[in-house]
Write a protein that holds these residues in place. Structure first.
Motif, PDB file in Angstrom:
ATOM      1  N   ILE A  86       0.854  -1.183   0.000  1.00  0.00           N
ATOM      2  CA  ILE A  86       0.000   0.000   0.000  1.00  0.00           C
ATOM      3  C   ILE A  86       0.893   1.237   0.000  1.00  0.00           C
ATOM      4  O   ILE A  86       0.447   2.366  -0.025  1.00  0.00           O
ATOM      5  CB  ILE A  86      -0.933  -0.064   1.233  1.00  0.00           C
ATOM      6  N   THR A 148       3.257  -1.155   8.040  1.00  0.00           N
ATOM      7  CA  THR A 148       4.542  -0.446   7.914  1.00  0.00           C
ATOM      8  C   THR A 148       4.565   0.405   6.642  1.00  0.00           C
ATOM      9  O   THR A 148       5.084   1.513   6.668  1.00  0.00           O
ATOM     10  CB  THR A 148       5.739  -1.412   7.899  1.00  0.00           C
ATOM     11  N   ILE A 150       2.046   1.815   5.168  1.00  0.00           N
ATOM     12  CA  ILE A 150       1.227   3.015   5.407  1.00  0.00           C
ATOM     13  C   ILE A 150       2.043   4.041   6.190  1.00  0.00           C
ATOM     14  O   ILE A 150       2.102   5.222   5.840  1.00  0.00           O
ATOM     15  CB  ILE A 150      -0.054   2.681   6.206  1.00  0.00           C
ATOM     16  N   MET A 151       2.710   3.573   7.253  1.00  0.00           N
ATOM     17  CA  MET A 151       3.525   4.474   8.062  1.00  0.00           C
ATOM     18  C   MET A 151       4.616   5.111   7.194  1.00  0.00           C
ATOM     19  O   MET A 151       4.911   6.297   7.318  1.00  0.00           O
ATOM     20  CB  MET A 151       4.184   3.729   9.222  1.00  0.00           C
ATOM     21  N   PHE A 152       5.191   4.315   6.302  1.00  0.00           N
ATOM     22  CA  PHE A 152       6.264   4.843   5.451  1.00  0.00           C
ATOM     23  C   PHE A 152       5.750   5.862   4.440  1.00  0.00           C
ATOM     24  O   PHE A 152       6.504   6.742   4.032  1.00  0.00           O
ATOM     25  CB  PHE A 152       7.014   3.693   4.760  1.00  0.00           C
ATOM     26  N   PHE A 154       3.558   8.130   5.191  1.00  0.00           N
ATOM     27  CA  PHE A 154       3.521   9.394   5.929  1.00  0.00           C
ATOM     28  C   PHE A 154       4.932   9.908   6.211  1.00  0.00           C
ATOM     29  O   PHE A 154       5.193  11.110   6.149  1.00  0.00           O
ATOM     30  CB  PHE A 154       2.741   9.221   7.227  1.00  0.00           C
ATOM     31  N   ILE A 155       5.837   8.968   6.520  1.00  0.00           N
ATOM     32  CA  ILE A 155       7.207   9.396   6.785  1.00  0.00           C
ATOM     33  C   ILE A 155       7.814  10.001   5.519  1.00  0.00           C
ATOM     34  O   ILE A 155       8.466  11.053   5.560  1.00  0.00           O
ATOM     35  CB  ILE A 155       8.047   8.212   7.306  1.00  0.00           C
ATOM     36  N   SER A 158       6.534  13.469   5.060  1.00  0.00           N
ATOM     37  CA  SER A 158       7.181  14.433   5.954  1.00  0.00           C
ATOM     38  C   SER A 158       8.573  14.800   5.452  1.00  0.00           C
ATOM     39  O   SER A 158       8.950  15.972   5.438  1.00  0.00           O
ATOM     40  CB  SER A 158       7.292  13.855   7.368  1.00  0.00           C
ATOM     41  N   VAL A 161       8.302  17.036   2.323  1.00  0.00           N
ATOM     42  CA  VAL A 161       7.883  18.403   2.642  1.00  0.00           C
ATOM     43  C   VAL A 161       9.046  19.152   3.275  1.00  0.00           C
ATOM     44  O   VAL A 161       9.348  20.291   2.910  1.00  0.00           O
ATOM     45  CB  VAL A 161       6.655  18.399   3.580  1.00  0.00           C
ATOM     46  N   PHE A 162       9.731  18.478   4.196  1.00  0.00           N
ATOM     47  CA  PHE A 162      10.875  19.107   4.861  1.00  0.00           C
ATOM     48  C   PHE A 162      11.917  19.544   3.831  1.00  0.00           C
ATOM     49  O   PHE A 162      12.433  20.665   3.863  1.00  0.00           O
ATOM     50  CB  PHE A 162      11.487  18.128   5.859  1.00  0.00           C
ATOM     51  N   VAL A 165      10.516  22.463   1.343  1.00  0.00           N
ATOM     52  CA  VAL A 165      10.413  23.823   1.873  1.00  0.00           C
ATOM     53  C   VAL A 165      11.773  24.300   2.377  1.00  0.00           C
ATOM     54  O   VAL A 165      11.928  25.454   2.728  1.00  0.00           O
ATOM     55  CB  VAL A 165       9.372  23.964   3.017  1.00  0.00           C
ATOM     56  N   PHE A 290      -2.180   5.135  -5.050  1.00  0.00           N
ATOM     57  CA  PHE A 290      -3.399   4.445  -4.625  1.00  0.00           C
ATOM     58  C   PHE A 290      -4.220   4.011  -5.829  1.00  0.00           C
ATOM     59  O   PHE A 290      -4.879   2.980  -5.799  1.00  0.00           O
ATOM     60  CB  PHE A 290      -4.216   5.339  -3.696  1.00  0.00           C
ATOM     61  N   VAL A 291      -4.163   4.817  -6.909  1.00  0.00           N
ATOM     62  CA  VAL A 291      -4.848   4.400  -8.132  1.00  0.00           C
ATOM     63  C   VAL A 291      -4.274   3.062  -8.586  1.00  0.00           C
ATOM     64  O   VAL A 291      -4.987   2.206  -9.107  1.00  0.00           O
ATOM     65  CB  VAL A 291      -4.683   5.456  -9.245  1.00  0.00           C
ATOM     66  N   ASP A 333     -13.153  14.795  -8.258  1.00  0.00           N
ATOM     67  CA  ASP A 333     -13.221  13.854  -7.142  1.00  0.00           C
ATOM     68  C   ASP A 333     -14.172  12.703  -7.419  1.00  0.00           C
ATOM     69  O   ASP A 333     -14.171  11.707  -6.713  1.00  0.00           O
ATOM     70  CB  ASP A 333     -13.634  14.597  -5.877  1.00  0.00           C
TER      71      ASP A 333
ATOM     72  N   PHE B 100     -11.540   5.492  -0.089  1.00  0.00           N
ATOM     73  CA  PHE B 100     -11.686   6.251  -1.341  1.00  0.00           C
ATOM     74  C   PHE B 100     -13.111   6.724  -1.531  1.00  0.00           C
ATOM     75  O   PHE B 100     -13.350   7.872  -1.904  1.00  0.00           O
ATOM     76  CB  PHE B 100     -11.264   5.397  -2.532  1.00  0.00           C
ATOM     77  N   GLY B 104     -14.083  10.687  -1.831  1.00  0.00           N
ATOM     78  CA  GLY B 104     -14.709  11.254  -3.022  1.00  0.00           C
ATOM     79  C   GLY B 104     -16.127  11.722  -2.763  1.00  0.00           C
ATOM     80  O   GLY B 104     -16.499  12.841  -3.119  1.00  0.00           O
ATOM     81  N   ILE B 107     -16.803  15.047  -0.838  1.00  0.00           N
ATOM     82  CA  ILE B 107     -16.555  16.276  -1.606  1.00  0.00           C
ATOM     83  C   ILE B 107     -17.662  16.501  -2.635  1.00  0.00           C
ATOM     84  O   ILE B 107     -18.224  17.597  -2.746  1.00  0.00           O
ATOM     85  CB  ILE B 107     -15.184  16.214  -2.312  1.00  0.00           C
ATOM     86  N   ILE B 108     -17.985  15.421  -3.384  1.00  0.00           N
ATOM     87  CA  ILE B 108     -18.986  15.557  -4.446  1.00  0.00           C
ATOM     88  C   ILE B 108     -20.351  15.954  -3.874  1.00  0.00           C
ATOM     89  O   ILE B 108     -20.988  16.898  -4.345  1.00  0.00           O
ATOM     90  CB  ILE B 108     -19.110  14.220  -5.220  1.00  0.00           C
ATOM     91  N   GLN B 288       8.052  18.996  10.500  1.00  0.00           N
ATOM     92  CA  GLN B 288       7.801  17.712   9.834  1.00  0.00           C
ATOM     93  C   GLN B 288       8.328  16.543  10.662  1.00  0.00           C
ATOM     94  O   GLN B 288       7.763  15.465  10.648  1.00  0.00           O
ATOM     95  CB  GLN B 288       8.461  17.682   8.444  1.00  0.00           C
ATOM     96  N   ALA B 292       6.110  13.412  11.856  1.00  0.00           N
ATOM     97  CA  ALA B 292       6.423  12.050  11.451  1.00  0.00           C
ATOM     98  C   ALA B 292       6.630  11.127  12.658  1.00  0.00           C
ATOM     99  O   ALA B 292       6.636   9.913  12.515  1.00  0.00           O
ATOM    100  CB  ALA B 292       7.662  12.039  10.564  1.00  0.00           C
ATOM    101  N   TYR B 295       4.445   7.946  13.380  1.00  0.00           N
ATOM    102  CA  TYR B 295       4.664   6.862  12.419  1.00  0.00           C
ATOM    103  C   TYR B 295       5.995   6.176  12.684  1.00  0.00           C
ATOM    104  O   TYR B 295       6.101   4.951  12.642  1.00  0.00           O
ATOM    105  CB  TYR B 295       4.615   7.417  10.993  1.00  0.00           C
ATOM    106  N   VAL B 299       6.583   2.260  13.705  1.00  0.00           N
ATOM    107  CA  VAL B 299       7.425   1.334  12.947  1.00  0.00           C
ATOM    108  C   VAL B 299       8.460   0.697  13.871  1.00  0.00           C
ATOM    109  O   VAL B 299       8.694  -0.515  13.823  1.00  0.00           O
ATOM    110  CB  VAL B 299       8.116   2.053  11.763  1.00  0.00           C
ATOM    111  N   LEU B 302       6.723  -1.840  15.873  1.00  0.00           N
ATOM    112  CA  LEU B 302       6.398  -3.006  15.056  1.00  0.00           C
ATOM    113  C   LEU B 302       7.631  -3.853  14.805  1.00  0.00           C
ATOM    114  O   LEU B 302       7.560  -5.067  14.688  1.00  0.00           O
ATOM    115  CB  LEU B 302       5.814  -2.557  13.718  1.00  0.00           C
TER     116      LEU B 302
END
Lengths: 379, 323
Positions: A86, A148, A150-152, A154-155, A158, A161-162, A165, A290-291, A333, B100, B104, B107-108, B288, B292, B295, B299, B302
């Motif tokens: 994922i 894991t 999923i967590m990665f 987000f990491i 972050s 972004v860091f 910027v 995700f698509v 959307d 999903f 979606g 919003i719609i 950030q 983070a 998460y 990890v 885990l």
């Protein structure tokens, strides 16, 4: 996963049932369109016309499809090994770092055909490394790969972004993105192929990554069905116990499958970054990872199916943009809903209609069902 | 004294920020303890937030809004149940699908019904849950130390905050002291044994998912009707996943879940508070990095470096009665 039901002919298994699942997903999506007070049939016409009506539309459709082929293949390779990756989104996002470094370093000195292979290697390597840690933790520590990865995601977000910027942003700029790449990191367009067929294209970002995606689809087919490694991966995906009994190293196969998956996810980056925007910006992946889940499920994990499913989703993305112009109540959307419905009906509810189809087949020819033993040719 | 006030303020926002995590985390506790993985916490919170704010602003009642949030959230939980219990589909795939569809459709539908770019109208007083001043809070405000703690930290929250924290012992009591809870945990460890005892595995798991739906509905309502005066698109912003992380961090136990959510809420509150300002010893910490942290911590947990997180044994496996 073995199917608990009797055998259907192959065309029904690989053609009819996915078609029924997809149709139901689109019928439900049609109801949503009705719910917001628009005509679903008119929406479908606008969507298809927007995607395939003009040369520009086709080029955009294939541009989006390119991205989804990569992410779809990424999800599929892991899925063949019984792993749900994922984290395609995050692996692609962080791979933007590799591409950015290569492009920012070489775009002034090298021509694109030298930068491109370097960028491919960088993108694939960074994506693979980002998948390596969850893979290692799954293989050695038994931490669930879904959580894991999923967590990665987000990491990765972050970190990016860091960096965007901070260090990667050119001095004096406000926008959180790298500087624009120069000609040495711009990929040539492929629009002339469509123009060969007489269609006119104003400007569309379809580029050589499309060809790379098709090559990758072929290589994935080769890997999964024509190599020992692919056979081992499928064995492990089907039955980890059998794989262990056959002497296949669990650690090795999980790590390799996830790294290939991550590399494919990383290569997705090349298409929007080098082919279109010519910079790395915040959230440039924007859900393409995700698509990939929907594309892989819809394509039944086969590269040919994935390419077709990716083109369908490319069509939805391009046509959806047109749809938003024509029908103000519907925005892009809508695609997210369709994506969710496809994942629900083609993925989680994939066996919902099977008993009915089998009953139907049985009523036509009783011998075709129930008489043969289950041959266990599940998805 | 300034530092003391600052600490009280950070802790106060810690409580506010950890409430949606806590509710979602307890929601996940019920379904995962029953052996149904739920990646769809995020989506259920989101539809809850939307339904709550939309109903409250149309019907001019906070309570009706809360009711609608719970109803819609439970409906989505039932879709998850239908796919993963009745049809034995992949629970993770089903959860992803729900996220999903939620992202979606909110919003719609929001755009179609209210035409405010996916927002719902700003909630008026009476349409949202106001803070409750605990008895005597104003009187003791001047008392040193204990005064601010009582009047700032404990008093002044909305009813849903107190509900969330009351749910912690309640969830513990239900799961570990009632027959329903015993069966629910059993069905997550060894469904065949429960089945042999003549109890329906499917119905038990459905009931667990109803609990999940109710709690995610309240969590969503909190986001759109307490924390924010209306629904904004994608307002859950990954909180469902942080709740999932907290659940693992808490090793699937209710009281631990509360502490995990408070920790993650505190990290969030500190990140907001410290934006750009340097810390003693470590110097300036990027926002950030703080974001983070939940998460990264999960990890590491885990990976087995801080104790071992052992999920319910039958988690993620659809129950097949006969082979």
């Amino acid at each position: 996963m073995s199917t608990p039901y009797a055998k259907l002919p192959a065309w029904a298994d690989y053609g009819l049932i996915p078609l029924i699942n997809l149709s139901v997903a689109f019928i439900v999506a049609g109801f949503v369109v009705m719910l917001v007070g628009e005509n679903p049939f008119r929406a479908a016409v606008i969507l298809v016309e927007g995607a395939f009506g003009k040369g520009t539309g086709i080029a955009f459709t294939l541009f989006y499809a390119t991205t989804f082929i990569f992410t779809g293949l990424s999800v599929a390779v892991a899925a063949h090994c019984g792993l749900f990756n994922i984290g395609t989104e995050g692996q692609a996002y962080i791979a933007g770092l590799g591409v950015a470094v290569v492009c920012l370093t070489f775009d002034t000195t090298l021509p694109w055909w030298l930068t491109f292979p370097l960028a491919i290697v960088a993108a694939a390597a960074v994506g693979a490394l980002w998948a390596l840690i969850p893979a290692y933790l799954q293989a050695k520590r038994g931490s669930h790969i879904v959580i894991t990865t999923i967590m990665f995601n987000f990491i990765a977000a972050s970190i990016m972004v860091f960096l965007l910027v901070g260090p990667l942003k050119p001095a004096g700029s406000q926008a959180p993105q790298t500087r624009n790449f120069l000609a040495g990191a711009e990929l040539p367009k492929l629009n002339w192929i469509i123009e060969l067929f007489g269609a006119k294209i104003r400007s569309a970002p379809l580029n050589v990554c499309f060809l790379l995606a098709l090559v990758m689809a072929f290589l994935v087919w080769l890997l999964i069905w024509r190599t020992k490694l692919g056979y081992e991966m499928r064995t492990y995906g089907h039955s980890p116990k059998a794989a262990r009994y056959a002497g296949i190293s669990e650690t090795r196969i999980i790590i390799i499958a996830m790294m290939i998956s991550g590399a494919l996810a990383g290569m997705m980056t090349l298409n929007p970054v080098m082919g279109d925007q010519h910079n790395v910006a915040i959230d440039f992946v924007s859900g393409a990872g995700f698509v990939g889940i929907a594309v892989a499920l819809m394509g039944r994990l086969h590269p040919v199916g994935i390419v077709l499913a990716a083109i369908l989703f490319g069509m939805l993305y391009q046509g959806g943009a047109e749809l938003a112009f024509e029908m103000p109540a519907i925005s892009r959307d809508m695609i997210v809903i369709i994506q969710g419905l496809v994942i629900l009906f083609a993925g989680a509810l994939e066996h919902m209609f099977r008993p009915y189809v089998q009953a139907l087949f049985a009523s036509f020819s009783p011998r075709s069902v129930g008489m043969e033993a289950v041959k266990g040719k599940g998805a | 004294m300034d530092i003391f006030i600052a600490i009280v303020q950070i802790l106060d926002s810690t409580i506010r920020l950890s409430v949606p995590l806590l509710l979602a985390c307890l929601a996940g506790l019920f379904s995962e303890r029953a052996g149904v993985f739920d990646i769809g916490l995020e989506g259920k919170m989101l539809v809850g937030a939307f339904a709550g704010a939309a109903a409250a602003s149309v019907m001019h009642s906070a309570l009706l809004g809360l009711g609608m949030a719970i109803l819609i959230s439970v409906a989505f939980a039932m879709i998850h149940g239908f796919a993963s219990i009745t049809h034995r589909g992949n629970q993770i795939v089903s959860g992803v699908a729900i996220n999903f569809i939620a992202a979606g459709s909110t919003i719609i539908l929001g755009q179609a019904w209210f035409s405010q770019g996916g927002r719902t109208p700003a909630l008026q007083p009476g349409e949202r849950f106001e803070g409750i001043i605990l008895p005597g809070a104003n009187a003791v405000r001047e008392v040193p130390i204990l005064g601010p703690i009582y009047s700032e930290l404990l008093s002044g929250h909305s009813i849903l905050v107190y509900f969330a924290f009351a749910m912690v012992p309640f969830a513990w009591w239900v799961l570990f002291r009632t027959r329903f809870g015993l069966r629910l945990r059993a069905v997550g460890e060894n469904p065949a044994a429960v089945d042999t005892a003549g109890i329906s595995v499917a119905w038990l798991r459905y009931r667990a998912l109803i609990c999940t739906g109710v709690l995610t509905g309240v969590a969503g309502a909190y986001l759109s009707m307490v924390q924010n005066g209306g629904f904004v698109k994608d307002m859950t912003a990954g909180k469902g996943y942080i709740a999932l992380a907290a659940l693992i961090f808490a090793k699937w136990k209710p009281v631990n879940a509360m502490f995990a959510c408070l920790l993650f809420g505190f990290l969030d509150a500190a990140a907001i508070r410290l934006q750009g300002s340097p810390l003693p010893i470590v110097g300036k910490v990027p926002v950030q990095f703080m974001q983070a942290m939940p998460y990264v911590l999960t990890v590491i947990l885990l990976a087995g470096f801080i104790g071992k997180a052992i999920p319910p044994r039958a988690g993620g496996v659809p129950y097949v009665k006969e082979r």
